[in-house]
Design an enzyme around this catalytic site. Structure first.
Site, PDB file in Angstrom:
ATOM      1  N   LYS A 122      39.206  37.826  45.716  1.00 47.23           N
ATOM      2  CA  LYS A 122      39.608  37.061  46.903  1.00 47.23           C
ATOM      3  C   LYS A 122      40.837  36.213  46.558  1.00 47.23           C
ATOM      4  CE  LYS A 122      37.273  33.910  50.207  1.00 47.23           C
ATOM      5  NZ  LYS A 122      36.032  33.152  50.419  1.00 47.23           N
TER       6      LYS A 122
ATOM      7  N   SER B 144      34.126  34.019  55.066  1.00 48.52           N
ATOM      8  CA  SER B 144      35.556  34.155  54.875  1.00 48.52           C
ATOM      9  C   SER B 144      35.984  35.218  53.868  1.00 48.52           C
ATOM     10  CB  SER B 144      36.144  32.807  54.445  1.00 48.52           C
ATOM     11  OG  SER B 144      35.683  32.470  53.141  1.00 48.52           O
TER      12      SER B 144
ATOM     13  N   SER C  13      30.226  32.299  52.962  1.00 47.88           N
ATOM     14  CA  SER C  13      31.423  33.148  52.925  1.00 47.88           C
ATOM     15  C   SER C  13      31.331  34.417  52.090  1.00 47.88           C
ATOM     16  CB  SER C  13      32.633  32.333  52.464  1.00 47.88           C
ATOM     17  OG  SER C  13      33.128  31.580  53.537  1.00 47.88           O
TER      18      SER C  13
END
Lengths: 483, 96
Positions: free
Chosen positions: A78, A153, A177
């Site tokens: 990420k 997310s 997330s």
């Protein structure tokens, strides 16, 4: 089967047998990215050259006799996790041109193990969101239906695993997330206990709940990656000096006679097919010999309102560092320092980031601190103690991960409150610092839905054990998105 | 509670965010909605409840106050990220 479709264990077996090299495996993943990422947009930056170098290095290490479960295994991280030499943007304009000067501890540990970093994955800007629509660089599409969000997310990480662009991915979880996008993309997402894996080198959002963890194709892989990244780090004083369990060796432990807690208050919020899927999972666990126990969690419903005071408050403080001076975007010339800050930040941050900074600034400002921040911290205690008490009676708790399957892109992006409610089931374990996994549990109109397994603080071992037994008795995780 | 435009202006100033007129209106409305939702917390009785700021139970993790060496190349790369860096120092606007 194409090489990029393998899981960690399968890929490692082929590497050990000498059937393939890490370069072969890495090339297969890079090709897959080229083939499908125009449609999915899971990656923000792909590092082909660097990845092939790392793969060659891993192959050399193997030739010299080195072994390791992640040696030569390609992954995606990420983009709020620093990896030296890669752009690390947190999907924000304010960091559009920021190149990480050092490695986050978890990246360093994976590097030491010989894992190969392929690319950096899209996310909601600064990890603020549950759909990846808040990225400043365009939304990620769900591989199961390109018109839908992948969740968030860590939406880019989840979508990259679901579409076989990599063997596994790293995400971060602050209030859901990792688990939320895992649920919407049919992958396994593990949020370790707070303090189990180091936050050093992560772009901070909510320092009291941020935790990095893996998104994988199955539970066993999640255990392998957790074992690699977990453990105390002197650069993160909140990591705990507790032995890291042998997660892989405990996956097959017997769950017969063990207790699973279900909250009637949470089940009461389910309807239609979501409820059917959850009931089915419950029945499956009963068939497997576990005992289902009702545990009351009347205050879990306050998880979202507590989260949306604590999180914005910590964000308003953590994002104060983006001042246009030491790194990141910098506003055009102005002589006044305050104006320089305001212009830089006003231009650099997107709408959700601004909303959260303002909400937090308000909650912490003179006259409102007691009513909002202190009150939220007290209710956080109530939620934490309630979960701890429930977990004294049972081995794990199960809940759905999300309220339903993936929603359409644009469907709820104008309504921040509706988006916040996506975190309904995932925020309480975050506030309490408990380990939790989302595993595939069924489909609604061909779109995946996950189940959350929550355990005692630092008891990832049991959470992974229950998840593994469920996974082996079902085949939801074997179904793949058609792209 | 309903936030007025002057409230939003005040918060934005505290947070060092320059906003457009459109943003003032939009965020004012959205944040009022969120705050109204958060007011649900008043339903919970928190008399005699201690606030939770962290959940590890760790207390005062100390280390020696010693300067540690850091990789020089990484240091140099970190400085390169600054928009205005001169003679090993960050350049900022006048403060006084």
């Amino acid at each position: 089967m194409k090489l990029n479709e393998l899981n960690i264990r399968e890929a490692q077996a082929k590497l050990v047998a000498g059937e393939i090299t890490s370069v072969d495996l890495t090339k297969a993943c890079l090709e897959r990215i080229k083939e499908v990422d125009e449609k999915v947009h899971a990656c923000l930056n792909v590092y082909e050259e660097m990845a092939l170098l790392e793969a060659r290095e891993a192959d050399l290490r193997r030739e010299k006799g080195e072994k390791g479960e992640l040696l030569g295994i390609p992954y995606i991280a990420k983009d709020n996790i620093l990896a030296r030499g890669t752009k690390t943007t947190a999907a924000s304009k304010i960091l559009e041109n920021y190149t990480a000067p050092f490695d986050a501890t978890i990246i360093k540990r994976l590097k030491e193990q010989g894992a190969v970093l392929l690319a950096k994955a899209n996310l909601d800007e600064f990890a603020h969101g549950a759909s990846t629509e808040n990225s400043a660089f365009g939304t990620t599409h769900n591989p199961w239906d390109l018109e839908c969000v992948p969740g968030g997310s860590s939406g880019g990480s989840a979508a990259s695993v679901a579409s076989d662009m990599c063997i596994f991915a790293l995400g971060t979880d602050t209030g859901g997330s990792i688990r939320h996008p895992a649920s919407l993309c049919n992958v396994v997402g593990l949020k370790p206990s707070y303090g189990r894996s180091s936050r050093f080198g992560l772009i901070a959002m909510t320092s009291s709940t941020d935790v990095p963890g893996p998104l994988c194709k199955n539970v066993e892989d999640s255990a392998i990656v957790l074992e690699a990244i977990a453990g105390q780090d002197k650069n993160d004083a909140t990591t705990i000096d507790k032995e890291v369990d042998d997660y892989k060796d405990n996956l097959k432990n017997e769950i017969k006679g063990k207790k699973i807690g279900i909250s009637p208050e949470i089940v009461g919020q389910l309807s239609g097919e979501s409820k059917e899927i959850f009931d089915e999972a419950k029945k499956k666990f009963e068939e497997l010999g576990a005992e289902i126990v009702e545990v009351s969690l009347p205050n879990a419903k306050y998880g979202v309102p507590v989260y949306y005071i604590i999180t914005p408050s910590e964000i308003s403080s953590n994002l104060g560092r983006f001042d246009g001076i030491r790194y990141g975007m910098s506003s055009e010339e102005t002589e006044d320092l305050t104006e320089f800050y305001s212009k830089t930040r006003g231009k650099g941050f997107g709408p959700e980031v601004k909303r959260r900074i303002m909400l937090g600034t308000y909650a912490l400002s003179a006259g409102y601190y007691d009513a909002y921040y202190l009150k939220a911290q007290k209710v956080r205690t109530v939620i934490k103690e309630e979960l701890d008490r429930a977990l004294e009676e049972v081995d794990v708790l199960i809940t759905p991960t999300a309220a339903g399957p993936a929603f359409k892109i644009g469907e709820q992006s104008d309504d921040p409150l509706k988006m916040y409610l996506e975190d309904m089931f995932v925020s309480p374990p975050s506030l309490a610092g408990l380990p939790a996994v989302s595993i595939p549990a069924g489909f609604i109109n061909d779109m995946p839905v996950g189940m959350q397994v929550i355990g005692k603080r630092f008891d990832e071992k049991t959470v992974l054990n229950f998840s593994y037994i469920f996974e082996q008795a079902t085949d939801y995780h074997k179904k793949k998105a058609k792209l | 509670m309903k936030l007025q435009k002057k409230d939003i202006q005040h918060i934005a100033k505290l947070a060092r965010l320059e906003l457009t007129e459109k943003e003032y209106d939009l965020y004012g409305e959205q944040l009022s909605g969120v705050l109204e939702f958060i007011d649900k917390l008043s339903e919970v009785n928190t008399d005699n409840v201690e606030p939770t700021a962290q959940v590890t139970g760790l207390l005062n993790i100390l280390r020696e106050d010693k300067v540690m060496d850091w990789n020089e190349k990484e240091q140099a790369d970190a400085f390169k990220e600054a928009p205005n860096f001169e003679d090993n120092q960050y350049k900022v606007k006048r403060v006084l």
